[in-house]
Structure formats: structure tokens, C-alpha cells
Design an enzyme around this catalytic site. Structure first.
Site, PDB file in Angstrom:
ATOM      1  N   SER A 106       0.569  -1.113  -0.081  1.00  0.00           N
ATOM      2  CA  SER A 106       0.069  -0.390  -0.443  1.00  0.00           C
ATOM      3  C   SER A 106       1.032   1.254  -0.527  1.00  0.00           C
ATOM      4  O   SER A 106       2.588   1.025   0.418  1.00  0.00           O
ATOM      5  CB  SER A 106      -0.772   0.184   1.267  1.00  0.00           C
ATOM      6  OG  SER A 106      -0.126   0.649   2.506  1.00  0.00           O
ATOM      7  N   ASP A 146      -1.074  -1.325  -3.878  1.00  0.00           N
ATOM      8  CA  ASP A 146      -2.633  -1.554  -3.428  1.00  0.00           C
ATOM      9  C   ASP A 146      -2.585  -0.322  -3.050  1.00  0.00           C
ATOM     10  O   ASP A 146      -2.420   0.793  -2.530  1.00  0.00           O
ATOM     11  CB  ASP A 146      -2.717  -2.380  -1.838  1.00  0.00           C
ATOM     12  CG  ASP A 146      -3.772  -2.480  -1.712  1.00  0.00           C
ATOM     13  OD1 ASP A 146      -5.082  -3.279  -2.027  1.00  0.00           O
ATOM     14  OD2 ASP A 146      -3.565  -2.672  -0.327  1.00  0.00           O
ATOM     15  N   ASP A 194      -6.689   3.186  -7.395  1.00  0.00           N
ATOM     16  CA  ASP A 194      -7.691   3.330  -6.731  1.00  0.00           C
ATOM     17  C   ASP A 194      -8.727   4.983  -6.899  1.00  0.00           C
ATOM     18  O   ASP A 194      -9.312   5.187  -6.713  1.00  0.00           O
ATOM     19  CB  ASP A 194      -8.188   2.651  -5.323  1.00  0.00           C
ATOM     20  CG  ASP A 194      -9.329   2.979  -4.504  1.00  0.00           C
ATOM     21  OD1 ASP A 194     -10.411   3.212  -4.887  1.00  0.00           O
ATOM     22  OD2 ASP A 194      -9.462   2.557  -3.769  1.00  0.00           O
ATOM     23  N   GLU A 252     -11.104  -0.051  -9.703  1.00  0.00           N
ATOM     24  CA  GLU A 252     -12.122  -0.644  -8.958  1.00  0.00           C
ATOM     25  C   GLU A 252     -13.419   0.738  -9.124  1.00  0.00           C
ATOM     26  O   GLU A 252     -13.276   2.202  -9.327  1.00  0.00           O
ATOM     27  CB  GLU A 252     -11.508  -0.260  -7.083  1.00  0.00           C
ATOM     28  CG  GLU A 252     -12.606  -0.326  -6.576  1.00  0.00           C
ATOM     29  CD  GLU A 252     -12.327   0.156  -5.041  1.00  0.00           C
ATOM     30  OE1 GLU A 252     -11.748  -0.293  -5.080  1.00  0.00           O
ATOM     31  OE2 GLU A 252     -13.521  -0.544  -3.817  1.00  0.00           O
ATOM     32  N   HIS A 290     -11.633  -7.300  -2.859  1.00  0.00           N
ATOM     33  CA  HIS A 290     -10.856  -6.737  -1.553  1.00  0.00           C
ATOM     34  C   HIS A 290     -11.898  -6.933  -0.135  1.00  0.00           C
ATOM     35  O   HIS A 290     -12.873  -7.782  -0.310  1.00  0.00           O
ATOM     36  CB  HIS A 290     -11.020  -5.082  -1.818  1.00  0.00           C
ATOM     37  CG  HIS A 290      -9.989  -4.708  -2.459  1.00  0.00           C
ATOM     38  ND1 HIS A 290      -8.922  -3.606  -2.134  1.00  0.00           N
ATOM     39  CD2 HIS A 290     -10.289  -4.873  -3.490  1.00  0.00           C
ATOM     40  CE1 HIS A 290      -7.865  -3.729  -3.612  1.00  0.00           C
ATOM     41  NE2 HIS A 290      -8.776  -3.964  -4.046  1.00  0.00           N
ATOM     42  N   GLY A 291     -11.195  -6.731   0.829  1.00  0.00           N
ATOM     43  CA  GLY A 291     -11.638  -6.529   2.703  1.00  0.00           C
ATOM     44  C   GLY A 291     -12.298  -8.164   2.798  1.00  0.00           C
ATOM     45  O   GLY A 291     -12.885  -7.958   3.946  1.00  0.00           O
ATOM     46  N   ALA A 292     -11.253  -8.780   2.641  1.00  0.00           N
ATOM     47  CA  ALA A 292     -11.746 -10.842   2.475  1.00  0.00           C
ATOM     48  C   ALA A 292     -11.061 -11.264   3.405  1.00  0.00           C
ATOM     49  O   ALA A 292     -10.973 -12.431   3.929  1.00  0.00           O
ATOM     50  CB  ALA A 292     -11.391 -11.295   1.201  1.00  0.00           C
ATOM     51  N   SER A 293     -10.693 -10.378   4.850  1.00  0.00           N
ATOM     52  CA  SER A 293     -10.116 -11.692   5.847  1.00  0.00           C
ATOM     53  C   SER A 293     -11.227 -11.730   7.184  1.00  0.00           C
ATOM     54  O   SER A 293     -12.136 -11.213   6.751  1.00  0.00           O
ATOM     55  CB  SER A 293      -9.559  -9.923   7.221  1.00  0.00           C
ATOM     56  OG  SER A 293      -7.787  -9.966   6.477  1.00  0.00           O
ATOM     57  N   SER A 335      -5.931  -7.879   6.802  1.00  0.00           N
ATOM     58  CA  SER A 335      -6.202  -7.740   8.767  1.00  0.00           C
ATOM     59  C   SER A 335      -6.013  -9.393   9.018  1.00  0.00           C
ATOM     60  O   SER A 335      -5.177  -9.503  10.511  1.00  0.00           O
ATOM     61  CB  SER A 335      -7.732  -7.079   8.863  1.00  0.00           C
ATOM     62  OG  SER A 335      -7.815  -5.997   8.247  1.00  0.00           O
TER      63      SER A 335
HETATM   64  P1  13P Z   1      -9.022  -6.432   4.859  1.00  0.00           P
HETATM   65  O1  13P Z   1      -9.073  -5.374   5.775  1.00  0.00           O
HETATM   66  O2  13P Z   1      -9.939  -7.828   5.185  1.00  0.00           O
HETATM   67  O3  13P Z   1      -7.624  -7.721   5.172  1.00  0.00           O
HETATM   68  O4  13P Z   1      -8.179  -6.153   3.633  1.00  0.00           O
HETATM   69  C1  13P Z   1      -7.639  -6.204   2.753  1.00  0.00           C
HETATM   70  C2  13P Z   1      -7.751  -5.530   1.402  1.00  0.00           C
HETATM   71  O5  13P Z   1      -8.351  -5.276   0.395  1.00  0.00           O
HETATM   72  C3  13P Z   1      -6.084  -4.861   1.066  1.00  0.00           C
HETATM   73  O6  13P Z   1      -6.400  -4.581  -0.615  1.00  0.00           O
HETATM   74  O1  G3H Z   2      -7.085  -2.331   2.099  1.00  0.00           O
HETATM   75  C1  G3H Z   2      -5.912  -1.697   2.676  1.00  0.00           C
HETATM   76  C2  G3H Z   2      -5.098  -2.808   3.302  1.00  0.00           C
HETATM   77  O2  G3H Z   2      -5.237  -3.634   4.498  1.00  0.00           O
HETATM   78  C3  G3H Z   2      -3.880  -1.392   3.506  1.00  0.00           C
HETATM   79  O3  G3H Z   2      -3.586  -1.090   4.492  1.00  0.00           O
HETATM   80  O4  G3H Z   2      -2.684   1.136   4.058  1.00  0.00           O
HETATM   81  O5  G3H Z   2      -2.452   0.663   6.607  1.00  0.00           O
HETATM   82  O6  G3H Z   2      -1.308   0.065   4.818  1.00  0.00           O
HETATM   83  P1  G3H Z   2      -2.781   0.193   4.795  1.00  0.00           P
HETATM   84 ZN    ZN Z   3      -8.244  -2.969  -0.286  1.00  0.00          ZN
END
Ligand code: 13P
Ligand code: G3H
Ligand code: ZN
Length: 311
Positions: free
Chosen positions: A50, A82, A104, A134, A213-216, A259
């Protein structure tokens, strides 16, 4: 093996009904934990950086460490930006050894998102770099941007064909109910994803790789460990694994996880210090942290992504 783009990975993943894991990296131990798991399972992997990670560890260190991991493992590894926030950041990564970038523009009005994404594609493609765009906006926190639930919105399937053809992107992140961070659903709320939107997007873009994204999933044992050893994490709820398996079997070729790695590392380090209060050598507490990351990624490859032996 030199770093690769995601083109071949996604072609095989789409055809095979599985997804490749894209894990955020910020330091050497995270890179090693992830790539050790990928090696063990002979899986392709995407290491993503990121803007915040670039600021924390610096571009040069991250590129050198990811290249070292690719050489040491011999695996197909893509180095991906990212949530690229602007053209300049994407350009720096394209010029500086990344094989894939995300621009993004999801927070911008549609036409501005198209224009910015197209600009990045036009710079990236002649240089052999692929681009993720996106459409739609996830809730949650990424870098310093906190998108509230009210500002989040699902992807409109009627826009995806126009967006992809006009921008020339190689993959598309969509919003179907996942969100960034550890708190994806309210306590008591039933996790739900809009698979109908994913299905409709796939129909409009046959064979085209979609990104989640956001797949934890937020491992509850890790959250318990954090809280048992002095942490104060409120109830955290992630995406159920069976939903991610379903998405992987559909058009989703890339699943983003950050995450889960953060939580596993924190749990391991808190536990280590509680059990070994006299330790002060970073290798002593970063070893269990790295092992915990390897376990998380192994589990994802085996039970969620389906990319074992697809390297
Ligand atoms: P999480 O916060 O669900 O792990 O998502 C990470 C993500 O989408 C990074 O781009
Ligand atoms: O989607 C974002 C990722 O979890 C990266 O997080 O921007 O805090 O490094 P960060
Ligand atoms: Zn993301």
C-alpha cells in the site's frame, strides 16, 4: 524466478475456478511468512504494497525483499501496488519494479474514475505492467482514508462493461459487501455478500478477472488470544470462509487479505511476551509472528483459495 504479472495467474485461476491470494506486506518477516506458505503449497502469490507500506518500509527495501523471495522460492510472484491513490504513485511503482498496480478511483465521480484509470493503463501497458481498477466503494479503513458505511456503495453491474472497455484495465475490484479492517459486520449482524451482483458482473464481463478486497475472515481464536494477553479488541467479525470459497469458484481471481495477518502477528507477539516477559531480542518474538503468518496463509491456500499446486 523473476517477478511475474498477474495475467497468466488470472487466466489459470478463472479457468480453474480458484483464486490467488493477495497479501499486504510491510516488512521482511511478513514477506517470509507468506512466501514460505506459498512454497509449501506450491501456490502462486501476489505480494501487495500500500502507499502506507511504501512510506513505512520504503520502496527500495520492499522491491528488493520481494525479488529475493521470488528468487529463493522459484514461485510465480507478482508485486502489486494496493490502492494506488494517484497517477504519480502508480508511475513510481511502474518505473520502479512493480509488475502490477491498482489505481483506486472508486471515490471519484464515474467519468473521473474512467479518465484516471485510463491514464494509468496507458502508462503501464507499454511498460509490461498490468492494472487493477475499482468500481463501487467498500466501507472501512485503508491508509488514512476511513469510508463510513453511509458512503460505501455496491458496484453497479450496468457500469462494468463500459468501465473496462474504456479504461483497458486488466482486472476489476468490485464492492459486494466486504469491507476493509477487522470490523466488517456489527455484532449480531448476519454476514452477507451480494453474490447476485458478482454473478451479474461476471455475465457482463465473461472471462474477466474480478478482485475482492476486504476479504479477511478474522480468526476468533486470534482475537481471543489478543484479548487474553492484554489487548482490547472489540467483537470483530470477518467474511465467512465458505463465502470466500464461493467467490473463488466464481469470477473472483484475486482475494485481498491484510487484517488477518495483522491479527495473527499481534496475537503471536502478545502471547510470546506474556509467556516470556524477559525477552528483548526481536528475533525471539518475530519468529512466532512469522510462523503465525505462515499458518494463516497456509490455511487460506488450502481451505479458501484453492490455489494449491497451481504455481
Ligand atoms: P482486509 O482488511 O479484509 O484484510 O482487506 C485487505 C485489503 O483489501 C487490501 O487491499
Ligand atoms: O486495504 C488496505 C490495506 O489493508 C492496507 O492497509 O493502507 O494501512 O497499509 P494500510
Ligand atoms: Zn483493499
Amino acid at each position: 524466478m523473476p517477478l511475474v504479472t498477474t495475467t497468466e495467474m488470472f487466466k489459470k485461476a478463472y479457468a480453474g475456478g480458484y483464486a490467488v491470494g493477495a497479501f499486504n506486506v510491510n516488512n521482511m518477516e511478513i514477506i517470509q511468512g507468506i512466501t514460505r506458505a506459498a512454497k509449501k503449497h506450491n501456490a502462486p502469490v501476489i505480494l501487495q504494497v500500500s502507499a502506507g507500506a511504501r512510506k513505512y518500509a520504503s520502496h527500495g527495501y520492499l522491491v528488493a525483499m520481494v525479488k529475493a523471495a521470488a528468487e529463493e522460492t522459484g514461485l510465480p510472484i507478482a508485486l502489486h501496488l494496493d490502492h494506488g491513490p494517484d497517477f504519480e504513485t502508480c508511475k513510481a511503482c511502474i518505473d520502479g519494479g512493480f509488475t502490477s498496480v491498482m489505481i483506486d478511483g472508486s471515490h471519484l465521480p464515474y467519468e473521473e474514475n474512467v479518465a484516471l484509470t485510463k491514464q494509468v493503463v496507458e502508462y503501464a501497458h507499454p511498460r509490461g505492467v498490468v492494472v487493477e481498477g475499482e468500481l463501487g466503494q467498500l466501507a472501512g479503513i485503508e491508509d488514512d482514508v476511513n469510508v463510513s458505511e453511509d458512503d460505501a456503495h455496491f458496484t453497479d453491474p450496468d457500469q462494468v462493461f463500459d468501465f473496462v472497455t474504456r479504461t483497458g484495465v486488466d482486472s476489476l475490484a468490485i464492492a459486494i459487501g466486504t469491507s476493509h479492517g477487522a470490523y466488517k459486520f456489527k455484532p449480531g449482524q448476519k454476514p452477507q455478500l451480494r453474490f447476485d451482483i458478482l454473478e451479474e458482473v461476471a455475465q457482463k464481463l465473461p472471462g474477466f478477472p474480478i478482485v475482492l478486497h476486504g476479504a479477511s475472515s478474522v480468526n476468533q481464536d486470534d482475537v481471543k488470544t489478543i484479548n487474553q494477553y492484554g489487548g482490547q479488541m472489540p467483537d470483530a467479525i470477518g467474511i465467512p470462509e465458505e463465502m470466500l470459497r464461493q467467490a473463488s469458484s466464481m469470477a473472483v481471481c484475486k482475494i485481498n487479505v491484510d487484517s488477518d495477518i495483522r491479527i495473527a502477528m499481534t496475537a503471536a507477539i502478545r502471547k510470546h511476551f506474556a509467556e516470556n516477559p524477559t525477552h528483548f531480542d526481536p528475533r525471539q518474538y518475530l519468529t512466532p509472528a512469522r510462523d503465525a503468518i505462515e499458518r494463516v496463509v497456509s490455511h487460506k491456500i488450502e481451505t479458501v483459495l484453492g490455489c494449491e499446486n497451481k504455481a
